[in-house]
Design a protein around this motif. Structure first.
Motif, PDB file in Angstrom:
ATOM      1  N   ASN A   5      -2.570  -7.432  -1.349  1.00 23.65           N
ATOM      2  CA  ASN A   5      -3.965  -7.011  -1.503  1.00 23.65           C
ATOM      3  C   ASN A   5      -4.738  -8.129  -2.213  1.00 23.65           C
ATOM      4  O   ASN A   5      -4.180  -9.177  -2.536  1.00 23.65           O
ATOM      5  CB  ASN A   5      -4.042  -5.673  -2.257  1.00 23.65           C
TER       6      ASN A   5
ATOM      7  N   ILE B 205     -12.639   1.285  -2.296  1.00 31.17           N
ATOM      8  CA  ILE B 205     -12.331   1.017  -3.705  1.00 31.17           C
ATOM      9  C   ILE B 205     -12.701  -0.428  -4.022  1.00 31.17           C
ATOM     10  O   ILE B 205     -12.087  -1.371  -3.518  1.00 31.17           O
ATOM     11  CB  ILE B 205     -10.832   1.261  -4.026  1.00 31.17           C
TER      12      ILE B 205
ATOM     13  N   MET C 151     -12.876  -3.722  -6.221  1.00 30.92           N
ATOM     14  CA  MET C 151     -12.069  -4.346  -7.275  1.00 30.92           C
ATOM     15  C   MET C 151     -12.984  -5.211  -8.127  1.00 30.92           C
ATOM     16  O   MET C 151     -13.838  -5.923  -7.583  1.00 30.92           O
ATOM     17  CB  MET C 151     -11.004  -5.248  -6.653  1.00 30.92           C
TER      18      MET C 151
ATOM     19  N   ALA D  38       2.293   6.904  -9.571  1.00 29.70           N
ATOM     20  CA  ALA D  38       2.154   7.273  -8.154  1.00 29.70           C
ATOM     21  C   ALA D  38       3.482   7.610  -7.478  1.00 29.70           C
ATOM     22  O   ALA D  38       3.487   8.197  -6.403  1.00 29.70           O
ATOM     23  CB  ALA D  38       1.473   6.134  -7.386  1.00 29.70           C
ATOM     24  N   ALA D  39       4.602   7.244  -8.093  1.00 30.62           N
ATOM     25  CA  ALA D  39       5.904   7.362  -7.422  1.00 30.62           C
ATOM     26  C   ALA D  39       6.280   8.820  -7.156  1.00 30.62           C
ATOM     27  O   ALA D  39       6.037   9.698  -7.982  1.00 30.62           O
ATOM     28  CB  ALA D  39       6.989   6.697  -8.267  1.00 30.62           C
ATOM     29  N   HIS D  40       6.906   9.058  -6.014  1.00 31.52           N
ATOM     30  CA  HIS D  40       7.286  10.435  -5.653  1.00 31.52           C
ATOM     31  C   HIS D  40       8.261  11.029  -6.651  1.00 31.52           C
ATOM     32  O   HIS D  40       8.247  12.235  -6.902  1.00 31.52           O
ATOM     33  CB  HIS D  40       7.844  10.482  -4.222  1.00 31.52           C
TER      34      HIS D  40
ATOM     35  N   ARG E 205       0.174   5.297   3.338  1.00 31.70           N
ATOM     36  CA  ARG E 205      -0.990   4.428   3.084  1.00 31.70           C
ATOM     37  C   ARG E 205      -1.170   3.467   4.248  1.00 31.70           C
ATOM     38  O   ARG E 205      -0.194   2.961   4.802  1.00 31.70           O
ATOM     39  CB  ARG E 205      -0.789   3.651   1.778  1.00 31.70           C
TER      40      ARG E 205
ATOM     41  N   PHE F 188      -9.046   1.930   1.138  1.00 34.32           N
ATOM     42  CA  PHE F 188      -7.815   2.728   1.075  1.00 34.32           C
ATOM     43  C   PHE F 188      -7.881   3.806   2.145  1.00 34.32           C
ATOM     44  O   PHE F 188      -8.876   4.514   2.269  1.00 34.32           O
ATOM     45  CB  PHE F 188      -7.743   3.353  -0.323  1.00 34.32           C
TER      46      PHE F 188
ATOM     47  N   HIS G 216     -13.829   3.641  -7.329  1.00 30.36           N
ATOM     48  CA  HIS G 216     -13.962   4.265  -6.007  1.00 30.36           C
ATOM     49  C   HIS G 216     -15.454   4.454  -5.738  1.00 30.36           C
ATOM     50  O   HIS G 216     -16.132   5.151  -6.486  1.00 30.36           O
ATOM     51  CB  HIS G 216     -13.265   5.629  -5.968  1.00 30.36           C
TER      52      HIS G 216
HETATM   53  C1  HEM Z   1       1.935   1.590  -4.849  1.00 30.66           C
HETATM   54  C2  HEM Z   1      -1.979  -1.226  -5.198  1.00 30.66           C
HETATM   55  C3  HEM Z   1      -4.835   2.686  -5.027  1.00 30.66           C
HETATM   56  C4  HEM Z   1      -0.939   5.437  -4.253  1.00 30.66           C
HETATM   57  C5  HEM Z   1       1.131   0.495  -5.002  1.00 30.66           C
HETATM   58  C6  HEM Z   1       1.597  -0.860  -5.193  1.00 30.66           C
HETATM   59  C7  HEM Z   1       0.499  -1.652  -5.282  1.00 30.66           C
HETATM   60  C8  HEM Z   1      -0.665  -0.800  -5.157  1.00 30.66           C
HETATM   61  C9  HEM Z   1       0.450  -3.163  -5.485  1.00 30.66           C
HETATM   62  C10 HEM Z   1       3.067  -1.311  -5.311  1.00 30.66           C
HETATM   63  C11 HEM Z   1       3.715  -1.672  -4.013  1.00 30.66           C
HETATM   64  C12 HEM Z   1       3.950  -0.497  -3.090  1.00 30.66           C
HETATM   65  O1  HEM Z   1       4.912   0.257  -3.222  1.00 30.66           O
HETATM   66  O2  HEM Z   1       3.119  -0.353  -2.193  1.00 30.66           O
HETATM   67  C13 HEM Z   1      -3.090  -0.397  -5.203  1.00 30.66           C
HETATM   68  C14 HEM Z   1      -4.453  -0.863  -5.360  1.00 30.66           C
HETATM   69  C15 HEM Z   1      -5.244   0.230  -5.324  1.00 30.66           C
HETATM   70  C16 HEM Z   1      -4.391   1.386  -5.126  1.00 30.66           C
HETATM   71  C17 HEM Z   1      -4.855  -2.327  -5.531  1.00 30.66           C
HETATM   72  C18 HEM Z   1      -6.732   0.327  -5.435  1.00 30.66           C
HETATM   73  C19 HEM Z   1      -7.552  -0.687  -5.238  1.00 30.66           C
HETATM   74  C20 HEM Z   1      -4.035   3.781  -4.804  1.00 30.66           C
HETATM   75  C21 HEM Z   1      -4.505   5.126  -4.633  1.00 30.66           C
HETATM   76  C22 HEM Z   1      -3.402   5.910  -4.415  1.00 30.66           C
HETATM   77  C23 HEM Z   1      -2.239   5.025  -4.446  1.00 30.66           C
HETATM   78  C24 HEM Z   1      -5.961   5.568  -4.678  1.00 30.66           C
HETATM   79  C25 HEM Z   1      -3.306   7.393  -4.176  1.00 30.66           C
HETATM   80  C26 HEM Z   1      -4.098   8.304  -4.680  1.00 30.66           C
HETATM   81  C27 HEM Z   1       0.158   4.624  -4.323  1.00 30.66           C
HETATM   82  C28 HEM Z   1       1.518   5.108  -4.115  1.00 30.66           C
HETATM   83  C29 HEM Z   1       2.350   3.992  -4.309  1.00 30.66           C
HETATM   84  C30 HEM Z   1       1.479   2.872  -4.623  1.00 30.66           C
HETATM   85  C31 HEM Z   1       1.934   6.516  -3.754  1.00 30.66           C
HETATM   86  C32 HEM Z   1       3.879   3.958  -4.226  1.00 30.66           C
HETATM   87  C33 HEM Z   1       4.453   4.081  -5.610  1.00 30.66           C
HETATM   88  C34 HEM Z   1       5.969   4.084  -5.568  1.00 30.66           C
HETATM   89  O3  HEM Z   1       6.528   5.034  -5.008  1.00 30.66           O
HETATM   90  O4  HEM Z   1       6.568   3.146  -6.087  1.00 30.66           O
HETATM   91  N1  HEM Z   1      -0.248   0.507  -4.984  1.00 30.66           N
HETATM   92  N2  HEM Z   1      -3.088   0.962  -5.064  1.00 30.66           N
HETATM   93  N3  HEM Z   1      -2.665   3.758  -4.693  1.00 30.66           N
HETATM   94  N4  HEM Z   1       0.169   3.297  -4.622  1.00 30.66           N
HETATM   95 FE1  HEM Z   1      -1.450   2.136  -4.902  1.00 30.66          FE
END
Ligand code: HEM
Length: 376
Positions: A183, A228, A230, A288-290, A300, A322, A352
């Motif tokens: 990203n 969203i 940044m 965020a992890a399950h 996503r 997103f 957001h």
């Molecule tokens: C994981 C970035 C917003 C849900 C991640 C990861 C990054 C990231 C770098 C770690 C790599 C991965 O497993 O994909 C971002 C950025 C966001 C954003 C830059 C906003 C600009 C959100 C939002 C949600 C979300 C709004 C949900 C409401 C998740 C989930 C994971 C995750 C479920 C996996 C966590 C895991 O199981 O380890 N995100 N995210 N993210 N993100 Fe985000």
């Protein structure tokens, strides 16, 4: 190999591998007739859109008269002669469609309840909502844009475009065997996403099943879109270790802070010498992890965007568009975002600013059938 089948049980563009480019648009119906007339206009629009989408995804022009020198061509032409570049076109229906105009109030799925306020959001109504949404994804930007433009054109007199968003460089790692994309904060994004080809995770978390109160949604999914922003300038001044603590992952390898490789599973219980958790309490992946959310997962499928500068501040208007798919936003996106909104270290660097929730019906099954036919 550059064509994704259009017809099927599920709409393409959800489980299918994420392409490089996004053109997303929402549309409002402008009808003002009786319920029966409005319903007929909507049915006709969706039939025309389905036929046009089926043609465009297979690299053909929009059906209609393209050769009459005395009339504007049916297809606007900018994708003429190009390969379809894995184009997928995915339709979503907004909550506002299920109202008195179309007599559809009784068909509104409970899961399509309006999103509640989700602080610290700051939503722009001009980048939110819509009666219909189209997600067009392709490996060629002009092929994707061609879709949202031509669907607006086909619907002239029935729909107007409400807002649109272009995106690039898929931020999901949703299959395709490629490296996980990064990203705009420089982090790999999508590492622990649901793989689109994992049918048991897709059935468990993404595709609507028999649990729905609206049988016409079986095989569909719910799309949540959030524009969203940044705060890139502030992020770029933050030191590396803090950036890594915000996500709970290492910037260059993508490994969780408790591991060495991107694919290592995070160990949320692991403590550092001083007793603090290695993956901090407010790290994005911990929240965020399950494992820490009663098993809740989402698919996503977001894209990066950059739309010039914000005149008031001179800062870049850039971030993540997103997109998430799920069975039921109430227990998935909303639950996760409530928690992230309250605790996520990332909130210092994001906001957001746009939002949409759409019910994506199942796929059109075969040539001649229209999207959402069972609803109408
Ligand atoms: C994981 C970035 C917003 C849900 C991640 C990861 C990054 C990231 C770098 C770690 C790599 C991965 O497993 O994909 C971002 C950025 C966001 C954003 C830059 C906003 C600009 C959100 C939002 C949600 C979300 C709004 C949900 C409401 C998740 C989930 C994971 C995750 C479920 C996996 C966590 C895991 O199981 O380890 N995100 N995210 N993210 N993100 Fe985000």
């Amino acid at each position: 190999a550059d064509r994704v089948p259009f017809y099927g049980t599920h709409q393409a563009g959800i489980a299918t591998p994420a392409q490089d480019r996004l053109a997303f648009a929402t549309y409002d119906l402008t009808v003002s007739g009786t319920v029966a007339e409005n319903r007929a206009a909507l049915r006709q629009l969706l039939q025309q859109w389905t036929a046009a989408a089926a043609a465009m995804t297979q690299g053909k022009t929009v059906p209609g008269d393209n050769d009459n020198p005395a009339a504007p061509p049916a297809d606007t032409g900018e994708a003429y002669g190009l390969s379809p570049a894995n184009l997928t076109i995915t339709l979503g229906l907004g909550g506002s469609l299920f109202d008195k105009r179309f007599g559809l109030a009784g068909k509104r799925p409970a899961a399509l309840a309006d999103l509640p306020k989700l602080p610290p959001e700051n939503l722009d109504p001009e980048r939110s909502g819509g009666d219909l949404a189209i997600q067009a994804c392709a490996d060629d930007p002009i092929v994707a844009f061609h879709v949202i433009r031509n669907l607006a054109r086909i619907g002239r007199g029935t729909v107007v475009m409400r807002w649109s968003q272009l995106g690039f460089g898929n931020a999901t790692g949703n299959g395709g065997g490629k490296e996980t994309p990064r990203n705009l904060m420089g982090f790999k994004d999508g590492t622990r996403n649901i793989p689109g080809d994992d049918t048991s995770l897709m059935d468990g978390h993404v595709w609507v099943g028999d649990e729905t109160d609206q049988p016409w949604m079986r095989g569909g999914s719910y799309l949540v879109a959030r524009r969203i922003r940044m705060r890139i300038e502030a992020w770029d001044r933050d030191f590396l270790q803090d950036q890594e603590n915000v996500f709970g992952r290492a910037k260059y390898t993508g490994a969780p802070l408790t591991g060495a490789k991107e694919t290592d599973q995070p160990d949320f219980a692991k403590k550092a010498a001083g007793g603090d958790p290695v993956i901090p309490a407010d790290a994005h992946i911990r929240l965020a992890a399950h494992e820490n959310n009663g098993g809740v997962r989402i698919l996503r499928r977001g894209y990066s965007f950059t739309d010039g500068i914000v005149p008031a501040t001179g800062e870049l208007d850039a971030g993540l568009f997103f997109i998430a798919y799920q069975k039921d936003p109430r227990t998935q996106f909303i639950a996760l975002q409530r928690k992230l909104g309250a605790h996520d270290a990332l909130n210092e660097y994001i906001q957001h600013v746009g939002s949409g929730l759409f019910a994506c019906p199942p796929g059109a099954r075969a040539a001649g059938t229209g999207w959402a036919q069972e609803l109408l």
